[in-house]
Design a protein around this motif. Sequence first.
Motif, mmCIF file in Angstrom:
data_model
loop_
_atom_site.group_PDB
_atom_site.id
_atom_site.type_symbol
_atom_site.label_atom_id
_atom_site.label_comp_id
_atom_site.label_asym_id
_atom_site.label_seq_id
_atom_site.Cartn_x
_atom_site.Cartn_y
_atom_site.Cartn_z
ATOM 1 N N ALA A 53 0.850 -1.199 0.000
ATOM 2 C CA ALA A 53 0.000 0.000 0.000
ATOM 3 C C ALA A 53 0.882 1.244 0.000
ATOM 4 O O ALA A 53 1.882 1.308 0.730
ATOM 5 N N ARG A 54 0.483 2.221 -0.827
ATOM 6 C CA ARG A 54 1.124 3.540 -0.820
ATOM 7 C C ARG A 54 0.025 4.603 -0.833
ATOM 8 O O ARG A 54 -1.127 4.318 -1.215
ATOM 9 N N MET A 55 0.399 5.818 -0.435
ATOM 10 C CA MET A 55 -0.589 6.887 -0.318
ATOM 11 C C MET A 55 -0.223 8.067 -1.189
ATOM 12 O O MET A 55 0.956 8.361 -1.416
ATOM 13 N N VAL A 56 -1.266 8.749 -1.681
ATOM 14 C CA VAL A 56 -1.111 9.990 -2.455
ATOM 15 C C VAL A 56 -2.095 11.006 -1.886
ATOM 16 O O VAL A 56 -3.280 10.699 -1.713
ATOM 17 N N LYS A 57 -1.608 12.194 -1.587
ATOM 18 C CA LYS A 57 -2.494 13.245 -1.072
ATOM 19 C C LYS A 57 -2.485 14.423 -2.033
ATOM 20 O O LYS A 57 -1.719 14.466 -2.994
ATOM 21 N N ASN A 58 -3.359 15.372 -1.756
ATOM 22 C CA ASN A 58 -3.511 16.559 -2.620
ATOM 23 C C ASN A 58 -3.779 16.150 -4.070
ATOM 24 O O ASN A 58 -3.120 16.610 -5.003
ATOM 25 N N ILE A 59 -4.763 15.290 -4.222
ATOM 26 C CA ILE A 59 -5.109 14.761 -5.545
ATOM 27 C C ILE A 59 -5.632 15.875 -6.443
ATOM 28 O O ILE A 59 -6.441 16.715 -6.040
ATOM 29 N N ARG A 60 -5.156 15.858 -7.679
ATOM 30 C CA ARG A 60 -5.645 16.805 -8.692
ATOM 31 C C ARG A 60 -6.160 15.999 -9.879
ATOM 32 O O ARG A 60 -5.379 15.525 -10.710
ATOM 33 N N LEU A 61 -7.477 15.856 -9.934
ATOM 34 C CA LEU A 61 -8.075 15.099 -11.035
ATOM 35 C C LEU A 61 -8.049 15.907 -12.319
ATOM 36 O O LEU A 61 -8.326 17.103 -12.319
ATOM 37 N N ALA A 62 -7.711 15.239 -13.409
ATOM 38 C CA ALA A 62 -7.645 15.877 -14.727
ATOM 39 C C ALA A 62 -7.627 14.775 -15.772
ATOM 40 O O ALA A 62 -7.403 13.600 -15.445
ATOM 41 N N PRO A 63 -7.836 15.149 -17.020
ATOM 42 C CA PRO A 63 -7.689 14.130 -18.071
ATOM 43 C C PRO A 63 -6.245 13.655 -18.136
ATOM 44 O O PRO A 63 -5.314 14.418 -17.907
ATOM 45 N N ALA A 68 -6.421 1.484 -27.078
ATOM 46 C CA ALA A 68 -6.011 0.392 -27.959
ATOM 47 C C ALA A 68 -6.123 -0.950 -27.253
ATOM 48 O O ALA A 68 -6.333 -1.993 -27.892
ATOM 49 N N SER A 69 -6.010 -0.952 -25.927
ATOM 50 C CA SER A 69 -6.158 -2.186 -25.149
ATOM 51 C C SER A 69 -7.603 -2.470 -24.788
ATOM 52 O O SER A 69 -7.892 -3.428 -24.062
ATOM 53 N N GLY A 70 -8.523 -1.616 -25.250
ATOM 54 C CA GLY A 70 -9.936 -1.824 -24.986
ATOM 55 C C GLY A 70 -10.421 -1.230 -23.686
ATOM 56 O O GLY A 70 -11.469 -1.617 -23.180
ATOM 57 N N ILE A 71 -9.665 -0.265 -23.118
ATOM 58 C CA ILE A 71 -10.033 0.360 -21.854
ATOM 59 C C ILE A 71 -10.380 1.823 -22.096
ATOM 60 O O ILE A 71 -9.588 2.567 -22.685
ATOM 61 N N ARG A 72 -11.550 2.257 -21.644
ATOM 62 C CA ARG A 72 -11.993 3.636 -21.867
ATOM 63 C C ARG A 72 -11.278 4.575 -20.897
ATOM 64 O O ARG A 72 -11.331 4.389 -19.683
ATOM 65 N N PRO A 73 -10.604 5.594 -21.404
ATOM 66 C CA PRO A 73 -9.974 6.582 -20.518
ATOM 67 C C PRO A 73 -11.035 7.351 -19.726
ATOM 68 O O PRO A 73 -12.100 7.683 -20.241
ATOM 69 N N ILE A 74 -10.723 7.622 -18.436
ATOM 70 C CA ILE A 74 -11.669 8.328 -17.568
ATOM 71 C C ILE A 74 -11.036 9.590 -16.999
ATOM 72 O O ILE A 74 -11.445 10.706 -17.302
ATOM 73 N N ASN A 75 -10.050 9.435 -16.126
ATOM 74 C CA ASN A 75 -9.279 10.571 -15.614
ATOM 75 C C ASN A 75 -7.891 10.067 -15.243
ATOM 76 O O ASN A 75 -7.608 8.867 -15.314
ATOM 77 N N ASN A 76 -7.029 10.993 -14.831
ATOM 78 C CA ASN A 76 -5.641 10.610 -14.632
ATOM 79 C C ASN A 76 -5.465 9.523 -13.560
ATOM 80 O O ASN A 76 -4.669 8.599 -13.729
ATOM 81 N N VAL A 126 -7.728 7.135 -12.360
ATOM 82 C CA VAL A 126 -8.249 5.846 -12.825
ATOM 83 C C VAL A 126 -7.400 5.303 -13.961
ATOM 84 O O VAL A 126 -7.081 4.109 -14.015
ATOM 85 N N ASP A 127 -6.993 6.199 -14.869
ATOM 86 C CA ASP A 127 -6.195 5.754 -16.008
ATOM 87 C C ASP A 127 -4.837 5.220 -15.578
ATOM 88 O O ASP A 127 -4.312 4.269 -16.172
ATOM 89 N N ILE A 128 -4.249 5.794 -14.539
ATOM 90 C CA ILE A 128 -2.948 5.303 -14.067
ATOM 91 C C ILE A 128 -3.081 3.882 -13.521
ATOM 92 O O ILE A 128 -2.255 3.005 -13.810
ATOM 93 N N THR A 129 -4.131 3.605 -12.739
ATOM 94 C CA THR A 129 -4.305 2.247 -12.214
ATOM 95 C C THR A 129 -4.521 1.247 -13.353
ATOM 96 O O THR A 129 -3.959 0.144 -13.335
ATOM 97 N N ASN A 130 -5.323 1.634 -14.343
ATOM 98 C CA ASN A 130 -5.540 0.741 -15.488
ATOM 99 C C ASN A 130 -4.277 0.588 -16.326
ATOM 100 O O ASN A 130 -3.981 -0.503 -16.841
ATOM 101 N N TYR A 131 -3.537 1.687 -16.462
ATOM 102 C CA TYR A 131 -2.310 1.650 -17.258
ATOM 103 C C TYR A 131 -1.292 0.695 -16.640
ATOM 104 O O TYR A 131 -0.680 -0.128 -17.335
ATOM 105 N N VAL A 132 -1.110 0.785 -15.332
ATOM 106 C CA VAL A 132 -0.151 -0.100 -14.661
ATOM 107 C C VAL A 132 -0.626 -1.546 -14.714
ATOM 108 O O VAL A 132 0.182 -2.473 -14.861
#
Length: 806
Positions: free
Chosen positions: A236-246, A257-265, A267-273
């Motif tokens: 587990a790791r933590m991130v604070k002061n979240i700034r949501l953006a595309p 291209a992998s069939g995953i719909r982009p949402i925000n930075n 959610v996209d980072i978790t899917n990307y990893v």
Amino acid sequence: MNTALSWIKAYVPDLDVTPEEYTDAMTLTGTKVEGCERLDKNLERIVAGRIERIERHPDADKLIVCQVDIGNETVQIVTGAPNVKEGDMVPVVLDGGRVAGGHDGGPLPEEGVKIKKGKLRGVESCGMMCSIEELGSSREMYPDAPESGIYILPETARPGEDAIALLGLHDTVFEYEITSNRVDCYSVIGIAREAAATFGKAFHPPVVTKTGNSEDIHSYLKVSVEDPALCPRYCARMVKNIRLAPSPSWMQRRLAASGIRPINNIVDITNYVMEEYGQPMHAFDYDTLSGHEIIVKRAKDGDAFQTLDGQERRLDSRVLMINDGEKEVGIAGIMGGENSKITDDVKTMVFESACFDGTNIRLSAKRLGLRTDASGKYEKGLDPNTAEEAVNRACQLIEELGAGEVVGGMIDIYPVKRQGKRVPFEPEKINRLLGIEIDADTMLGYFKRVDLDYDAAANEIIVPSWRQDVCRMADLAEEAARFYGYDRIPTTLPSGEATTGKLSFKMRIEEIAREIAEFCGFSQSMTYSFESPRVFDRLLLEKDDILRRAIPISNPLGEDFSVMRTLPLNGMLTSLSTNYNRRNRDVRLYEMATVYLPQELPLTKLPDERVQFTLGMYGEGDFYTMKGVAEEFFERAGMRKKPHYNPDAGKPFLHPGRQAEILYGKKAVGYLGELHPDVADAYKIGERAYIAVIDIPAVLEFATFDYKYAGLAKYPPVTRDLSMVVKKEVLAGQIEDVLEQRGGALLESYKLFDIYEGSQITAGFKSVAYSLTFRAKDHTLEEKEVGAVMKKILNGLQGLGIELRA
């Protein structure tokens, strides 16, 4: 598993192949490419253009006339798009160019749509401005595209620049068929490693740098794992002061291209990893975690939990859950909960990167009817050593994209570290298995390509923990063969010494049983080994009969198939009944039936499984026909002593006066008889039926294939006929026992040739006549020798109350 070629090239920068070359080579080395799709198919002569001026169409209210700078000239284009304005950069297909399809987003024509210069309501149009659908893509891949209208390119684009390159569509998406043993290839890094090894190029995995501020996550969060067997590692790791953006366009393109719909930075980072490392991740809103604590433990039977999809799930104690200090917040490895989801108001979040037991995840997902991308990866059995690098990569992307501030440190619950395996390196055996000659250094070069290191001192290959499929010499041989080239392995004949195969002793006895049965007109049947407990009532077994102690089946098809059989009769009688009710005459069936006799219940040891040679018939034939078949089998099995028959067999399913237990020596080897009329009625068999059951394991104790031969007799036989009056209850077998015991070595054979009951015989008696044959091996018998033997026989018969018939 889908990946874009551009994503592969990010880790193998020297890779320069066509899609066709890539498909063929990767498939031949074991990473099967199921298909590919070119994103720039049918996209020709499409450039970026700046709209310089817009005028209304003189003859159409809904059309406008645009002057578009395409770099080397300005062209006039008529359009009805409502969303363009002067200064916009747009994709323009020129005269003679081609687009993938129409703006309605329907099925794409195979050859695309060719664009020609023409007039719209009298005004010349020298091309067309494109929507994202006309470029063969969709708003899922380009979330910034308008719902209807022209796609607007970035302001940084230059007139005349290749619009397809600007959109990242000069790419090919490959679909792979990954076998379940190659868990590492359920990731882009795994596929890229295979591509580098296949084409002999350098592999450059992402460099994960240290992230985090000076704070310590342990001062924010506590994590405990109560069931380490189901969760061998939890990071587990933590991130604070979240700034949501595309998320940036390059990340959106790769995900799409992998069939995953982009949402925000975030959610996209978790899917990307997850796609990059094959390691599913989950993010929790830190502020929703009661007690700022995470506990990994099993659910309680009957718990209800609402998942992110809004559905309420019923849980049981086999499901592993993620909990905070008060409640459940996620189904481990499957889906998070509605009560801890990331919203637009999130300020601080916790990244989870864990390894869960694959079998438990698969079974839990099936019971809950909830299969996700994450569970699909977990159920393959992930490498726990990947979890740390994946969560660190996610934090690195958080910092690079400016999505938040990473808290220093990591909570890592990893009690038993998984180590890589070691496999002996035996190049001679590998070559012998493959039928080729590859020198040891070449093999080691192949292994090095896929990170299989060599320990020269121990002569062992060190297998990394993420290669779960490499366990033995044959696996190393496969690695060598796939990079050497399956197509280069020559066709050779098998080598080795020829050996003579044979049946085991038991199989030979069973084969004799089949031959005898079929020779005597019996057809083979096969019936189920599991049946209903009600069978015992139909066979008239007593309530305390040991044969009622049947093994219950834990997952039966129904009550009629709920116990393992202890008798072979139900299947045989059911088959005879079916034939009788279909009006088949003179039916004879046999089966090599296995019965299952438990040593104790409930089972703690394997049951005694016994094959029983079972015969059944009705129509032509009687008790003695069945007896003859049994004796023919004994003779062929080498059991040359005479079997005995005990009429007090005590089988309730057989006729009380027409049954016998078969004894060989003093051991029971089977039984036979006529079916009890009540049992015949229960099975709806309308005439006399006969069965015989011979226990094969009992027969094996006496059977032999050792034969002793004697020369032909040199001296003549002497015959005597013996006609006797005996009581009806005296059995022929008792008489023959006396003949054998008293006849000695001189009695060569005997034969029953007459039985008579009638008015000339006293009531309660019968007349029995035998023909006796005497012979000596070394001389011609004299009358006095035969007379002496006959006197012994007669004295023995008198003991049974037998008199000679006048």
